[in-house]
Enzyme design. Structure first.
Site, PDB file in Angstrom:
ATOM      1  N   LYS A 136      36.525 -59.810 -30.024  1.00  0.00           N
ATOM      2  CA  LYS A 136      37.438 -60.707 -30.710  1.00  0.00           C
ATOM      3  C   LYS A 136      37.732 -61.877 -29.786  1.00  0.00           C
ATOM      4  CE  LYS A 136      40.809 -60.990 -28.749  1.00  0.00           C
ATOM      5  NZ  LYS A 136      41.010 -61.532 -27.343  1.00  0.00           N
ATOM      6  N   TYR A 225      46.433 -61.179 -31.479  1.00  0.00           N
ATOM      7  CA  TYR A 225      46.948 -59.799 -31.553  1.00  0.00           C
ATOM      8  C   TYR A 225      48.218 -59.751 -32.412  1.00  0.00           C
ATOM      9  CZ  TYR A 225      43.711 -58.324 -27.894  1.00  0.00           C
ATOM     10  OH  TYR A 225      42.588 -58.039 -27.178  1.00  0.00           O
TER      11      TYR A 225
HETATM   12  P1  NAD Z   1      34.409 -63.136 -18.599  1.00  0.00           P
HETATM   13  O1  NAD Z   1      34.283 -64.576 -18.308  1.00  0.00           O
HETATM   14  O2  NAD Z   1      34.820 -62.233 -17.503  1.00  0.00           O
HETATM   15  O3  NAD Z   1      33.040 -62.576 -19.186  1.00  0.00           O
HETATM   16  C1  NAD Z   1      32.142 -63.387 -19.905  1.00  0.00           C
HETATM   17  C2  NAD Z   1      30.730 -63.114 -19.433  1.00  0.00           C
HETATM   18  O4  NAD Z   1      29.857 -64.001 -20.149  1.00  0.00           O
HETATM   19  C3  NAD Z   1      30.536 -63.386 -17.941  1.00  0.00           C
HETATM   20  O5  NAD Z   1      29.767 -62.349 -17.380  1.00  0.00           O
HETATM   21  C4  NAD Z   1      29.749 -64.695 -17.916  1.00  0.00           C
HETATM   22  O6  NAD Z   1      28.866 -64.803 -16.813  1.00  0.00           O
HETATM   23  C5  NAD Z   1      28.947 -64.587 -19.217  1.00  0.00           C
HETATM   24  N1  NAD Z   1      28.459 -65.867 -19.751  1.00  0.00           N
HETATM   25  C6  NAD Z   1      27.269 -66.044 -20.301  1.00  0.00           C
HETATM   26  N2  NAD Z   1      27.102 -67.327 -20.662  1.00  0.00           N
HETATM   27  C7  NAD Z   1      28.231 -67.975 -20.335  1.00  0.00           C
HETATM   28  C8  NAD Z   1      28.651 -69.315 -20.463  1.00  0.00           C
HETATM   29  N3  NAD Z   1      27.886 -70.264 -21.029  1.00  0.00           N
HETATM   30  N4  NAD Z   1      29.884 -69.634 -20.022  1.00  0.00           N
HETATM   31  C9  NAD Z   1      30.691 -68.700 -19.478  1.00  0.00           C
HETATM   32  N5  NAD Z   1      30.325 -67.397 -19.327  1.00  0.00           N
HETATM   33  C10 NAD Z   1      29.110 -67.041 -19.756  1.00  0.00           C
HETATM   34  O7  NAD Z   1      35.398 -63.021 -19.836  1.00  0.00           O
HETATM   35  P2  NAD Z   1      36.043 -61.711 -20.453  1.00  0.00           P
HETATM   36  O8  NAD Z   1      37.491 -61.745 -20.214  1.00  0.00           O
HETATM   37  O9  NAD Z   1      35.288 -60.526 -20.052  1.00  0.00           O
HETATM   38  O10 NAD Z   1      35.843 -61.993 -22.029  1.00  0.00           O
HETATM   39  C11 NAD Z   1      34.610 -61.774 -22.675  1.00  0.00           C
HETATM   40  C12 NAD Z   1      34.832 -61.527 -24.166  1.00  0.00           C
HETATM   41  O11 NAD Z   1      35.633 -60.379 -24.329  1.00  0.00           O
HETATM   42  C13 NAD Z   1      35.566 -62.642 -24.901  1.00  0.00           C
HETATM   43  O12 NAD Z   1      35.076 -62.711 -26.208  1.00  0.00           O
HETATM   44  C14 NAD Z   1      37.000 -62.186 -24.914  1.00  0.00           C
HETATM   45  O13 NAD Z   1      37.758 -62.736 -25.954  1.00  0.00           O
HETATM   46  C15 NAD Z   1      36.796 -60.700 -25.074  1.00  0.00           C
HETATM   47  N6  NAD Z   1      37.925 -59.910 -24.532  1.00  0.00           N
HETATM   48  C16 NAD Z   1      38.444 -58.953 -25.305  1.00  0.00           C
HETATM   49  C17 NAD Z   1      39.479 -58.190 -24.835  1.00  0.00           C
HETATM   50  C18 NAD Z   1      40.030 -57.089 -25.690  1.00  0.00           C
HETATM   51  O14 NAD Z   1      41.046 -56.506 -25.317  1.00  0.00           O
HETATM   52  N7  NAD Z   1      39.380 -56.739 -26.778  1.00  0.00           N
HETATM   53  C19 NAD Z   1      40.012 -58.408 -23.572  1.00  0.00           C
HETATM   54  C20 NAD Z   1      39.432 -59.394 -22.781  1.00  0.00           C
HETATM   55  C21 NAD Z   1      38.376 -60.143 -23.282  1.00  0.00           C
END
Ligand code: NAD
Length: 373
Positions: A136, A225
């Protein structure tokens, strides 16, 4: 795919209801959690959420396993592959991702990338013949959500949006109590979600302040949320939205996305929900639901752990016991069971689309104008 035959043998297992994710399934006995018989997931994006929350949860899954990793960092992917027992041949990068179509060990592509990439990877996954679980918010626009739904439909593949709160025991308990009438007639909801976004200190926040990758600010990321909770708590779809925004444009974090946005929703039964969303306050993830007989408070409501439920009325307050469980494993298992049993996820693409439509309606009305939705 390892499981399809086992899945076809089971007639009725998953009901798309709140308790379905954690309910014992006939598959449990039949498969005895044999790892090789589990549904294979490819994790796309090995960032903070994937590595710190979701990947560790697979150890508690009955029907889901990590089969492949997709990452732009070969070293990180190799290290995690060793840690999770993923074969080196099942490591992909963003360029060769499409060759995943030739890998029968992968049934589901789980997209844990910045929001602006969810649509692209969903469409590529369906072209590779895989089911999709996407994080999400589903996408940055309703148009992209619709493209994702259409692509999955055309390919005959499942699409689920990872709304973990809808698989989390405290939230399921709250929903059940409301449906049973424990609060009496439902009248109002308040919901608050906020945190301090830190794009310079936390790499995971750097894309969250970029409009193209995040789609918006606090509302897309955490205000969602509050929004989603009002919909699953009432079981209704809002018919009217008002909103107001306050963003300090001198703050370097908020050059492209919003900080604080407060919104009100009116539901067909008359329930009013007042929600807040912020990228500059300290951690809050709570809601309170008010009926004419009692109120229910969950604070935190949508955290990773340690939820705190209270119910009160004119006679005082009480704290019901709820088993915390593992919401992440429940969510992953739900997706796996939908694949095994050929059932529709409880939180399908249409659920994600509804929120994104509402978020855009909230954005459209943030100057204070009332918009019918
Ligand atoms: P994050 O930045 O830590 O992870 C994103 C990953 O995507 C990284 O490994 C990054 O290297 C990669 N990536 C690939 N192409 C990219 C680009 N062009 N630009 C930036 N990063 C790129 O972020 P996160 O907090 O892990 O979030 C990832 C996803 O998970 C999002 O969709 C976020 O909304 C979702 N999320 C959900 C929850 C939940 O509780 N359900 C919590 C946190 C994040």
């Amino acid at each position: 795919m390892f499981l399809r035959q086992a899945g076809q043998a089971v007639a009725t297992v998953i009901v798309a209801g709140p308790a379905a994710a954690s309910a014992p399934s006939p598959l449990d006995d039949a498969m005895q959690y044999d790892d090789q018989k589990k549904v294979g997931f490819a994790i796309v994006g090995l960032g903070k959420f994937a590595t710190q929350q979701m990947m560790p949860a697979f150890k508690d899954c009955k029907h889901a396993r990590i089969a492949a990793l997709v990452s732009g960092s070969p070293d990180k992917a190799k290290k995690l592959a060793r840690q999770y027992g993923v074969e080196a041949k099942n490591i992909y990068n963003y360029e060769n991702f499409d060759t995943i179509k030739d890998n029968p060990e992968v049934d589901v592509v789980y997209i844990v990338l910045p929001v602006g990439l969810h649509a692209e990877y969903t469409i590529r996954a369906t072209k590779a013949g895989k089911h999709v679980l996407t994080e999400k918010p589903m996408a940055t626009s309703p148009e992209d959500c619709q493209k994702m739904i259409d692509a999955c439909q055309k390919a005959g593949k499942k699409l689920m949006v990872a709304y973990r709160a809808q698989y989390e025991p405290f939230n399921l308990d709250a929903i059940a109590r409301i449906r049973k009438g424990e609060l009496g007639k439902l009248l109002q909801i308040t919901a608050d979600h906020g945190r301090s976004v830190d794009p310079t200190g936390d790499k995971a926040d750097s894309w969250r302040v970029q409009k193209k990758l995040a789609g918006g600010g606090s509302l897309m990321d955490i205000g969602i949320y509050s929004l989603n909770a009002t919909r699953y708590l009432t079981g209704e779809e809002p018919v009217e939205v008002t909103a107001i925004e306050s963003t300090d444009k001198n703050d370097p974090r908020f050059q492209e996305v919003e900080d604080r946005i407060h919104f009100t929703l009116r539901f067909p039964s008359g329930v009013l929900a007042t929600c807040t969303s912020s990228y500059s306050i300290q951690e809050v993830k709570r809601y309170r639901v008010f009926g004419d007989k009692a109120w229910l408070d969950l604070d935190p409501a949508t955290d990773y752990k340690e939820h705190n439920l209270k119910i009160g009325d004119k006679n005082g307050e009480r704290k019901p016991n709820v088993d915390e469980g593992n919401q992440f494993a429940a969510e992953l298992d739900h997706m796996a069971e939908c694949v095994l049993n050929n059932t529709t996820p409880k939180t399908p693409g249409e659920e994600g689309l509804r929120d994104i439509r509402l978020i855009h309606a909230i954005y459209d009305t943030r100057t204070g104008k009332r918009v019918k939705v």
